[in-house]
Enzyme design. Structure first.
Site, PDB file in Angstrom:
ATOM      1  CE  LYS A 136      35.635  38.186  40.116  1.00  0.00           C
ATOM      2  NZ  LYS A 136      34.700  39.302  40.363  1.00  0.00           N
ATOM      3  CG  ASP A 166      34.866  41.139  43.519  1.00  0.00           C
ATOM      4  OD1 ASP A 166      35.570  42.099  43.160  1.00  0.00           O
ATOM      5  OD2 ASP A 166      34.809  40.062  42.893  1.00  0.00           O
TER       6      ASP A 166
END
Length: 289
Positions: free
Chosen positions: A84, A120
């Site tokens: 990420k 997210d």
């Protein structure tokens, strides 16, 4: 290294022709994922000719995997551990959220350009609201990686006080210096004030005996406190089991997984399937796993 600009999310693609659309998950490890079940169900619900595939991509192979997303017919990809933060150098533009968080979990491909986004953070807030988190008491975030950055950014966007606990205190301090909140040692957190604990570490993912809070007294939390573990496989982690055994509510990461996946799918396709499409697929995937 590709120069990264901040920009709005690209517009959704035009209705597809005959060619199949493709999207991916890049992760290492990848065997635990339930994402293909969700996204393939969403393609079916939207009547789009698409397929979603999970691929194990090691850090040395990340650049080549990202370059492959520029191919025609490829919508983009999701990213999870350990990519990420590493992926930022490979993208053309970043959403304001992704730039602020410093982590990307969704890549959107448009006309050869790769746009990094972070679903997210809003996915976590949607899952917490669904789980009955009141949102007014301080929160403790466990971990300091990409998932923790999204959690801190999301919770701080609510105006919430956030304490970050990590095995490496320096990393927690660096995170809070950027995103707000405060780095704390476990023994320095006033647990009687904490209404939410978010496990954003990998503890409990590969080793069922692991917990990010060993020998923790959950009864010291307020009675309404919620323990939210981003780990979703196993369905009940040691952290969750111990919290429930001591009378506190605990949820796994399936809700966040479903909400962030839906947001990614909308960004890729412009189609907005009902969230129940994702939850239904998760139930089916969990039974098959």
């Amino acid at each position: 290294m590709v120069h990264k600009k901040q920009g709005a999310a690209p517009p959704p693609p035009k209705p597809p022709g005959r060619g199949a659309l493709r999207a991916y998950l890049f992760a290492d490890p990848v065997s635990h994922t339930l994402s293909p079940a969700m996204h393939n169900a969403a393609f079916a619900a939207c009547q789009l000719p698409g397929a979603y595939e999970a691929r194990r991509v090691t850090p040395p192979d990340l650049g080549a995997a990202i370059a492959g997303l520029r191919m025609p017919g490829t919508l983009g990809a999701n990213l999870t551990l350990p990519h990420k933060e590493r992926v930022l150098a490979h993208l053309d533009t970043l959403s304001p959220a992704a730039r602020a968080i410093g982590a990307v979990n969704t890549i959107v491909h448009r006309d050869g350009q790769l746009h990094g986004d972070n679903t997210d953070a809003p996915g976590l807030l949607a899952a917490l609201a669904q789980a009955g988190d009141g949102g007014h008491r301080p929160a403790a975030v466990l971990g300091a990686g990409g998932a923790a950055r999204a959690a801190v950014w999301a919770l701080r966007s609510q105006g919430r006080e956030v304490w970050v606990i990590n095995r490496t205190p320096e990393k927690a301090a660096a995170l809070t210096a950027e995103l707000g909140g405060a780095a704390r040692a476990r023994e320095d957190v006033p647990w009687s004030e904490v209404g939410l604990i978010v496990n954003a570490s990998s503890a409990g993912l590969a080793n069922l005996s692991q917990t990010p809070l060993p020998d923790f007294d959950f009864t010291g939390l307020p009675p309404e406190a919620l323990i939210y573990d981003m780990v979703y496989k196993p369905a009940e982690t040691r952290l969750m089991a111990e919290a429930r055994a001591q009378g506190r509510r605990a949820e796994n990461g399936l809700g966040m997984l479903a909400h962030q996946a839906r947001l990614a799918f909308v960004r890729w396709t412009g189609c907005e399937p009902d969230i129940e499409v994702f939850f239904s697929a998760l139930g089916q995937g969990a039974r098959r796993a």
